[in-house]
Design a protein around this motif. Structure first.
Motif, PDB file in Angstrom:
ATOM      1  N   PHE A   1       0.819  -1.207   0.000  1.00  0.00           N
ATOM      2  CA  PHE A   1       0.000   0.000   0.000  1.00  0.00           C
ATOM      3  C   PHE A   1       0.857   1.262   0.000  1.00  0.00           C
ATOM      4  O   PHE A   1       0.516   2.261  -0.657  1.00  0.00           O
ATOM      5  CB  PHE A   1      -0.929  -0.007   1.215  1.00  0.00           C
ATOM      6  N   ALA A   2       1.977   1.245   0.701  1.00  0.00           N
ATOM      7  CA  ALA A   2       2.865   2.408   0.727  1.00  0.00           C
ATOM      8  C   ALA A   2       3.388   2.722  -0.670  1.00  0.00           C
ATOM      9  O   ALA A   2       3.432   3.886  -1.082  1.00  0.00           O
ATOM     10  CB  ALA A   2       4.024   2.168   1.695  1.00  0.00           C
ATOM     11  N   PHE A   3       3.778   1.697  -1.407  1.00  0.00           N
ATOM     12  CA  PHE A   3       4.267   1.887  -2.772  1.00  0.00           C
ATOM     13  C   PHE A   3       3.192   2.521  -3.636  1.00  0.00           C
ATOM     14  O   PHE A   3       3.446   3.477  -4.380  1.00  0.00           O
ATOM     15  CB  PHE A   3       4.713   0.552  -3.369  1.00  0.00           C
ATOM     16  N   THR A   4       1.969   1.996  -3.559  1.00  0.00           N
ATOM     17  CA  THR A   4       0.865   2.536  -4.357  1.00  0.00           C
ATOM     18  C   THR A   4       0.625   4.002  -4.040  1.00  0.00           C
ATOM     19  O   THR A   4       0.423   4.821  -4.946  1.00  0.00           O
ATOM     20  CB  THR A   4      -0.420   1.725  -4.112  1.00  0.00           C
ATOM     21  N   MET A   5       0.666   4.367  -2.771  1.00  0.00           N
ATOM     22  CA  MET A   5       0.380   5.751  -2.403  1.00  0.00           C
ATOM     23  C   MET A   5       1.527   6.686  -2.773  1.00  0.00           C
ATOM     24  O   MET A   5       1.281   7.832  -3.160  1.00  0.00           O
ATOM     25  CB  MET A   5       0.065   5.846  -0.907  1.00  0.00           C
ATOM     26  N   VAL A   6       2.762   6.229  -2.687  1.00  0.00           N
ATOM     27  CA  VAL A   6       3.877   7.075  -3.121  1.00  0.00           C
ATOM     28  C   VAL A   6       3.794   7.305  -4.622  1.00  0.00           C
ATOM     29  O   VAL A   6       3.944   8.437  -5.109  1.00  0.00           O
ATOM     30  CB  VAL A   6       5.234   6.453  -2.738  1.00  0.00           C
ATOM     31  N   ARG A   7       3.551   6.246  -5.375  1.00  0.00           N
ATOM     32  CA  ARG A   7       3.388   6.400  -6.829  1.00  0.00           C
ATOM     33  C   ARG A   7       2.249   7.369  -7.132  1.00  0.00           C
ATOM     34  O   ARG A   7       2.362   8.252  -7.967  1.00  0.00           O
ATOM     35  CB  ARG A   7       3.125   5.045  -7.481  1.00  0.00           C
TER      36      ARG A   7
ATOM     37  N   PRO B   1      -2.265  13.087   2.576  1.00  0.00           N
ATOM     38  CA  PRO B   1      -2.423  12.648   3.971  1.00  0.00           C
ATOM     39  C   PRO B   1      -1.903  11.233   4.212  1.00  0.00           C
ATOM     40  O   PRO B   1      -1.392  10.938   5.299  1.00  0.00           O
ATOM     41  CB  PRO B   1      -3.930  12.739   4.204  1.00  0.00           C
ATOM     42  N   TRP B   2      -2.030  10.356   3.199  1.00  0.00           N
ATOM     43  CA  TRP B   2      -1.528   8.998   3.363  1.00  0.00           C
ATOM     44  C   TRP B   2      -0.004   8.993   3.470  1.00  0.00           C
ATOM     45  O   TRP B   2       0.579   8.253   4.281  1.00  0.00           O
ATOM     46  CB  TRP B   2      -1.989   8.106   2.219  1.00  0.00           C
ATOM     47  N   ILE B   3       0.649   9.799   2.645  1.00  0.00           N
ATOM     48  CA  ILE B   3       2.116   9.864   2.719  1.00  0.00           C
ATOM     49  C   ILE B   3       2.541  10.361   4.094  1.00  0.00           C
ATOM     50  O   ILE B   3       3.460   9.811   4.725  1.00  0.00           O
ATOM     51  CB  ILE B   3       2.674  10.779   1.621  1.00  0.00           C
ATOM     52  N   ARG B   4       1.875  11.381   4.577  1.00  0.00           N
ATOM     53  CA  ARG B   4       2.214  11.926   5.900  1.00  0.00           C
ATOM     54  C   ARG B   4       1.926  10.898   6.999  1.00  0.00           C
ATOM     55  O   ARG B   4       2.740  10.695   7.905  1.00  0.00           O
ATOM     56  CB  ARG B   4       1.412  13.204   6.151  1.00  0.00           C
ATOM     57  N   GLN B   5       0.775  10.240   6.916  1.00  0.00           N
ATOM     58  CA  GLN B   5       0.398   9.275   7.950  1.00  0.00           C
ATOM     59  C   GLN B   5       1.366   8.098   7.989  1.00  0.00           C
ATOM     60  O   GLN B   5       1.789   7.664   9.065  1.00  0.00           O
ATOM     61  CB  GLN B   5      -1.025   8.780   7.693  1.00  0.00           C
ATOM     62  N   LEU B   6       1.729   7.591   6.832  1.00  0.00           N
ATOM     63  CA  LEU B   6       2.643   6.444   6.794  1.00  0.00           C
ATOM     64  C   LEU B   6       4.067   6.847   7.169  1.00  0.00           C
ATOM     65  O   LEU B   6       4.798   6.075   7.792  1.00  0.00           O
ATOM     66  CB  LEU B   6       2.619   5.816   5.401  1.00  0.00           C
ATOM     67  N   SER B   7       4.455   8.054   6.792  1.00  0.00           N
ATOM     68  CA  SER B   7       5.806   8.522   7.117  1.00  0.00           C
ATOM     69  C   SER B   7       5.977   8.766   8.607  1.00  0.00           C
ATOM     70  O   SER B   7       7.072   8.572   9.166  1.00  0.00           O
ATOM     71  CB  SER B   7       6.114   9.820   6.356  1.00  0.00           C
ATOM     72  N   GLU B   8       4.906   9.211   9.267  1.00  0.00           N
ATOM     73  CA  GLU B   8       4.988   9.581  10.677  1.00  0.00           C
ATOM     74  C   GLU B   8       4.333   8.540  11.586  1.00  0.00           C
ATOM     75  O   GLU B   8       4.127   8.789  12.776  1.00  0.00           O
ATOM     76  CB  GLU B   8       4.325  10.949  10.880  1.00  0.00           C
ATOM     77  N   GLY B   9       4.016   7.378  11.028  1.00  0.00           N
ATOM     78  CA  GLY B   9       3.347   6.331  11.803  1.00  0.00           C
ATOM     79  C   GLY B   9       4.336   5.439  12.521  1.00  0.00           C
ATOM     80  O   GLY B   9       5.166   5.889  13.304  1.00  0.00           O
ATOM     81  N   THR B  10       4.292   4.170  12.223  1.00  0.00           N
ATOM     82  CA  THR B  10       5.182   3.216  12.873  1.00  0.00           C
ATOM     83  C   THR B  10       6.522   3.147  12.146  1.00  0.00           C
ATOM     84  O   THR B  10       6.681   3.652  11.033  1.00  0.00           O
ATOM     85  CB  THR B  10       4.553   1.816  12.873  1.00  0.00           C
ATOM     86  N   ASP B  11       7.487   2.512  12.772  1.00  0.00           N
ATOM     87  CA  ASP B  11       8.780   2.299  12.120  1.00  0.00           C
ATOM     88  C   ASP B  11       8.601   1.508  10.828  1.00  0.00           C
ATOM     89  O   ASP B  11       9.289   1.758   9.831  1.00  0.00           O
ATOM     90  CB  ASP B  11       9.736   1.562  13.059  1.00  0.00           C
ATOM     91  N   GLU B  12       7.669   0.545  10.871  1.00  0.00           N
ATOM     92  CA  GLU B  12       7.446  -0.291   9.687  1.00  0.00           C
ATOM     93  C   GLU B  12       6.833   0.512   8.544  1.00  0.00           C
ATOM     94  O   GLU B  12       7.241   0.377   7.383  1.00  0.00           O
ATOM     95  CB  GLU B  12       6.539  -1.471  10.037  1.00  0.00           C
ATOM     96  N   SER B  13       5.842   1.350   8.843  1.00  0.00           N
ATOM     97  CA  SER B  13       5.220   2.132   7.774  1.00  0.00           C
ATOM     98  C   SER B  13       6.219   3.128   7.181  1.00  0.00           C
ATOM     99  O   SER B  13       6.242   3.350   5.967  1.00  0.00           O
ATOM    100  CB  SER B  13       3.977   2.864   8.284  1.00  0.00           C
ATOM    101  N   ARG B  14       7.061   3.705   8.016  1.00  0.00           N
ATOM    102  CA  ARG B  14       8.074   4.634   7.520  1.00  0.00           C
ATOM    103  C   ARG B  14       9.104   3.903   6.658  1.00  0.00           C
ATOM    104  O   ARG B  14       9.531   4.420   5.618  1.00  0.00           O
ATOM    105  CB  ARG B  14       8.763   5.336   8.691  1.00  0.00           C
ATOM    106  N   ARG B  15       9.474   2.714   7.082  1.00  0.00           N
ATOM    107  CA  ARG B  15      10.422   1.921   6.285  1.00  0.00           C
ATOM    108  C   ARG B  15       9.853   1.629   4.908  1.00  0.00           C
ATOM    109  O   ARG B  15      10.571   1.692   3.899  1.00  0.00           O
ATOM    110  CB  ARG B  15      10.737   0.603   7.006  1.00  0.00           C
TER     111      ARG B  15
END
Length: 253
Positions: free
Chosen positions: A95-101, A144-158
């Protein structure tokens, strides 16, 4: 077709291919989203891109004048005949890849379509004016998804960091212009994508910096999409996307 018509046809098909390929990728999240509302939202964004592809394809077949339909363009070509930019065809990954793209292309399309809406081709200008409204909404969702994942858990940021690394070398193709497209720019039909790159870089880096994410300029630009040279992923995607039309010829949208 004369040279001017041929350039216009290539331009329209390329934009249609960008939209239909990304639409199919987003549709792969249907029933697989992280939760129901996001599942529905991604499916709706996919439908926005389908609508965009249809408008470009419909105009393209009129310019071509061979009696083909939008379905012929979308479903009866091989991967080497597709001319989408490569970033659109990459698998959805996580999901992180999809949202960054999606964030990357949303930033691009908000600026690109705004300028394309000023094309002296009234049909193209009208398509762009409609599509840019959708892209602005898409960007309001992806940021908002990029911000949420970037500032969420260590795993989501990774995972955000990993997505940035995977995508950085595909971004440059968004801004590469071929000679035939430059001719359309000179005629006032198309947009010079090269001049958009600095603004894109500035916007993306400033946004990511808010979450202390660094996105360095890539020195490598993987390219080839507009010339029909693709990653290994597109052929597999098309085999799924085109199956029904090839199995049951004549199906309509």
């Amino acid at each position: 077709m004369n040279q001017q018509q041929s350039n216009l046809y290539r331009f329209l098909v390329g934009l249609g291919d960008d939209a239909v390929v990304l639409s199919h990728r987003l549709s792969e999240w249907c029933s697989n989203g992280p939760y129901l509302e996001e599942d529905i939202a991604l499916s709706n964004i996919a439908l926005d891109y389908i609508g965009r592809a249809r408008m470009f394809y419909q105009y393209a077949v009129e310019v071509e004048g061979k009696g083909r339909t939008e379905d012929d363009i979308a479903y009866l070509r091989t991967e080497r005949e597709y001319t989408n930019l490569l970033i659109h065809e990459l698998p959805i990954n996580d999901f992180a890849f999809t949202m960054v793209r999606q964030f990357f292309v949303d930033v691009f399309y908000c600026e690109y379509l705004e300028k394309l809406s000023q094309s002296n081709d009234e049909r193209i200008a009208a398509i762009a004016a409609k599509a840019v409204k959708e892209s602005r909404y898409h960007l309001k969702r992806s940021e908002p998804w990029i911000r949420q994942l970037s500032e969420g858990t260590d795993e989501s940021r990774r995972r955000i960091q990993a997505a940035l690394v995977e995508l950085e070398n595909f971004v440059g193709e968004l801004f590469i212009m071929s000679d035939w497209e430059k001719e359309l720019v000179a005629e006032g039909v198309a947009v010079d994508r090269e001049v958009l790159q600095s603004g894109w870089d500035k916007y993306v880096q400033a946004f990511l910096a808010q979450s202390e994410i660094n996105f360095p300029d890539s020195q490598l630009q993987i390219r080839g999409g507009r010339d029909g040279i693709h990653t290994e992923h597109l052929g597999h995607m098309l085999s799924e996307m085109q199956y029904m039309q090839r199995a049951y010829p004549g199906l309509q949208w």
